[in-house]
Design a protein around this motif. Structure first.
Motif, PDB file in Angstrom:
ATOM      1  N   SER A  90       2.811   1.549  -3.302  1.00  0.00           N
ATOM      2  CA  SER A  90       1.960   1.874  -4.461  1.00  0.00           C
ATOM      3  C   SER A  90       1.715   3.373  -4.600  1.00  0.00           C
ATOM      4  O   SER A  90       1.329   3.834  -5.673  1.00  0.00           O
ATOM      5  N   ARG A  91       1.948   4.129  -3.543  1.00  0.00           N
ATOM      6  CA  ARG A  91       1.777   5.590  -3.603  1.00  0.00           C
ATOM      7  C   ARG A  91       3.024   6.297  -4.127  1.00  0.00           C
ATOM      8  O   ARG A  91       2.984   7.522  -4.308  1.00  0.00           O
ATOM      9  N   GLN A  92       4.088   5.560  -4.394  1.00  0.00           N
ATOM     10  CA  GLN A  92       5.330   6.184  -4.828  1.00  0.00           C
ATOM     11  C   GLN A  92       5.335   6.393  -6.339  1.00  0.00           C
ATOM     12  O   GLN A  92       4.799   5.579  -7.099  1.00  0.00           O
ATOM     13  N   LYS A  93       5.961   7.469  -6.741  1.00  0.00           N
ATOM     14  CA  LYS A  93       6.051   7.801  -8.167  1.00  0.00           C
ATOM     15  C   LYS A  93       6.812   6.699  -8.907  1.00  0.00           C
ATOM     16  O   LYS A  93       7.857   6.243  -8.459  1.00  0.00           O
TER      17      LYS A  93
ATOM     18  N   GLU B 258       0.834  -1.209   0.000  1.00  0.00           N
ATOM     19  CA  GLU B 258       0.000   0.000   0.000  1.00  0.00           C
ATOM     20  C   GLU B 258       0.866   1.255   0.000  1.00  0.00           C
ATOM     21  O   GLU B 258       0.640   2.178  -0.782  1.00  0.00           O
ATOM     22  N   VAL B 259       1.872   1.296   0.835  1.00  0.00           N
ATOM     23  CA  VAL B 259       2.720   2.484   0.899  1.00  0.00           C
ATOM     24  C   VAL B 259       3.618   2.593  -0.341  1.00  0.00           C
ATOM     25  O   VAL B 259       3.844   3.683  -0.854  1.00  0.00           O
TER      26      VAL B 259
END
Length: 93
Positions: free
Chosen positions: A29-32, A26-27
């Motif tokens: 997947s938020r990365q560029k 989840e964390v």
């Protein structure tokens, strides 16, 4: 590029492991540059699990590991991985 991270996890511990993997993905997947993630169990060895991540390029993967929230959620999990190379470049594009 893609990343294959393998873990050896006793079957009795896989429930807790799954929760930690979900939080890490989840964390991440938020990365560029993040593209996708998959988690699987080896069909011949049920204690061998794999996390596969796909990023746009190796730079985005390496940068994705730097933010504080990733270090809290993902890095502790990743430190439990089997000690082997994990990053691969796509040869069939």
């Amino acid at each position: 590029m893609f990343v294959v991270i393998r873990f050896r996890v006793a079957e009795a511990e896989q429930g807790g492991f799954s929760e930690r993997v979900r939080a890490a993905v989840e964390v991440l997947s938020r990365q560029k540059g993040f593209v996708s993630a998959r988690v699987g169990r080896n069909v011949d060895d049920p204690e061998l699990l794999a996390l596969t991540l796909e990023f746009e390029n190796v730079g985005s993967y390496r940068r994705a590991l730097s933010p504080y929230d990733v270090k809290l959620a993902a890095v502790p999990l990743l430190s439990q991985a089997l000690d082997e190379p994990t990053a691969y470049e796509d040869l069939l594009m």
